[in-house]
Scaffold this active site. Structure first.
Site, PDB file in Angstrom:
ATOM      1  N   LYS A  68       4.032   8.806   3.136  1.00  0.00           N
ATOM      2  CA  LYS A  68       2.994   9.865   2.841  1.00  0.00           C
ATOM      3  C   LYS A  68       2.686  10.936   3.780  1.00  0.00           C
ATOM      4  CE  LYS A  68       0.715   6.834  -0.618  1.00  0.00           C
ATOM      5  NZ  LYS A  68      -0.594   6.389  -0.946  1.00  0.00           N
ATOM      6  N   ASP A 104      -4.152  10.195  -5.316  1.00  0.00           N
ATOM      7  CA  ASP A 104      -4.669   9.068  -4.637  1.00  0.00           C
ATOM      8  C   ASP A 104      -6.391   9.494  -4.589  1.00  0.00           C
ATOM      9  OD1 ASP A 104      -2.813   7.305  -4.862  1.00  0.00           O
ATOM     10  OD2 ASP A 104      -2.163   7.631  -2.754  1.00  0.00           O
ATOM     11  N   GLY A 127      -8.732  -0.572   6.777  1.00  0.00           N
ATOM     12  CA  GLY A 127      -7.412  -0.162   6.613  1.00  0.00           C
ATOM     13  C   GLY A 127      -7.543   1.439   7.438  1.00  0.00           C
ATOM     14  N   SER A 128      -6.461   1.836   7.711  1.00  0.00           N
ATOM     15  CA  SER A 128      -6.309   2.998   8.443  1.00  0.00           C
ATOM     16  C   SER A 128      -4.993   3.925   8.360  1.00  0.00           C
ATOM     17  CB  SER A 128      -6.352   2.840  10.011  1.00  0.00           C
ATOM     18  OG  SER A 128      -5.199   1.919  10.359  1.00  0.00           O
ATOM     19  N   GLY A 129      -4.246   3.401   7.323  1.00  0.00           N
ATOM     20  CA  GLY A 129      -3.020   4.197   6.850  1.00  0.00           C
ATOM     21  C   GLY A 129      -3.438   5.384   6.022  1.00  0.00           C
ATOM     22  N   GLY A 130      -2.112   5.928   5.424  1.00  0.00           N
ATOM     23  CA  GLY A 130      -2.307   6.886   4.652  1.00  0.00           C
ATOM     24  C   GLY A 130      -3.240   6.817   3.271  1.00  0.00           C
ATOM     25  N   MET A 131      -3.138   5.865   2.743  1.00  0.00           N
ATOM     26  CA  MET A 131      -4.104   5.478   1.351  1.00  0.00           C
ATOM     27  C   MET A 131      -5.513   5.379   1.978  1.00  0.00           C
ATOM     28  SD  MET A 131      -4.113   5.261  -1.758  1.00  0.00           S
ATOM     29  CE  MET A 131      -5.212   4.765  -2.985  1.00  0.00           C
TER      30      MET A 131
END
Length: 270
Positions: A68, A104, A127-131
């Site tokens: 992403k 998203d 969480g800390s990623g793209g999503m």
């Protein structure tokens, strides 16, 4: 509809390709009589794959983890939904011009409004990623000011928190916010943490709303625990259905009816 030389191809790129998008899109193409075909793929060479979208005239591409963020440098134009959060999940090819979107983000904004979530409520997002970026920015832009990013990756967690004006913690600890949001693979079918809860039972008990972005299964351990306590829940299936619908519209220019979408979701779930 049998594919022909004129069939428009759409694809998805994911580290672990799933079947939901394939079944959802192809079912709607068939319902609406559209000469399109959708296929899920993975790649070890992202730059070559995105170059292939352009060179082969592939109309659209859904982009999932872990591509992403890395895909951004490979496209020609960013929709505001991408530019604000530095993460994409959709590429649309118009005569060789690749424009990126983040459906998203659009789906979560819509769910916040539809579920009438209170922007005055404190929330914790794990969480800390793209999503996680898409979800956190959707909450920020919906007016939520009291947020905590819970992330074991301190650098990524602090960056996301700072970008949205929130706090960062490695663990939830003693915090008991009204809204819990999981944007990690915890609870995902087939994963190492498939049977685990993204938040402690004490935190779920204290919450009013629990939102799990994990879509497979539709009822994750977190959702099951929240439902057992009578909490308002928002599932990843709702997110994946809305974001897939917006991708479908971007690819085809056609917006299906609610009934058509519901049938496609039911079919995609198998």
């Amino acid at each position: 509809m049998t594919p022909s030389k004129d069939t428009v191809l759409c694809i998805s790129l994911a580290g672990r390709p799933g079947t939901f998008g394939v079944r959802f899109h192809n079912h709607l193409y068939a319902q609406l009589g559209l000469d399109y075909y959708y296929k899920a793929m993975s790649t070890a060479d992202l730059a070559a794959a995105v170059g292939g979208i352009r060179a082969l005239g592939i109309r659209g591409c859904g982009v999932s983890m872990p591509y992403k963020e890395a895909s951004i440098a490979l496209v020609d134009e960013l929709d505001p939904s991408v530019a604000a959060i530095d993460s994409l999940n959709t590429i649309v090819n118009t005569d060789g011009h690749l424009k990126a979107y983040n459906t998203d983000y659009l789906a979560v904004r819509q769910l916040i409004d539809e579920q009438r979530l209170d922007p005055q409520a404190a929330f914790a997002l794990r969480g800390s990623g793209g999503m996680a970026k898409a979800v956190a920015c959707a909450f920020r832009d919906a007016g939520f000011a009291h947020g905590t990013i819970v992330a074991r990756n301190e650098d990524a967690g602090r960056r996301l928190a700072a970008n949205c004006g929130y706090q960062w913690r490695a663990e939830l600890g003693e915090l008991r916010p009204a809204l819990l949001v999981n944007v990690t693979p915890i609870g995902m079918a087939g994963g190492a943490e498939a049977q685990q809860l993204a938040f402690a039972e004490e935190a779920i008990e204290a919450a009013r709303v629990v939102f799990d972005v994990v879509a497979m299964p539709a009822r994750t351990p977190l959702i099951v625990a929240a439902e057992a306590r009578g909490r308002q829940v928002i599932s990843g299936l709702q997110v994946i259905a809305l974001q897939a619908l917006e991708q479908f519209v971007l690819y085809t220019g056609v917006r299906p009816t609610r009934e058509q979408v519901e049938r496609a979701v039911a079919y995609a779930r198998g």
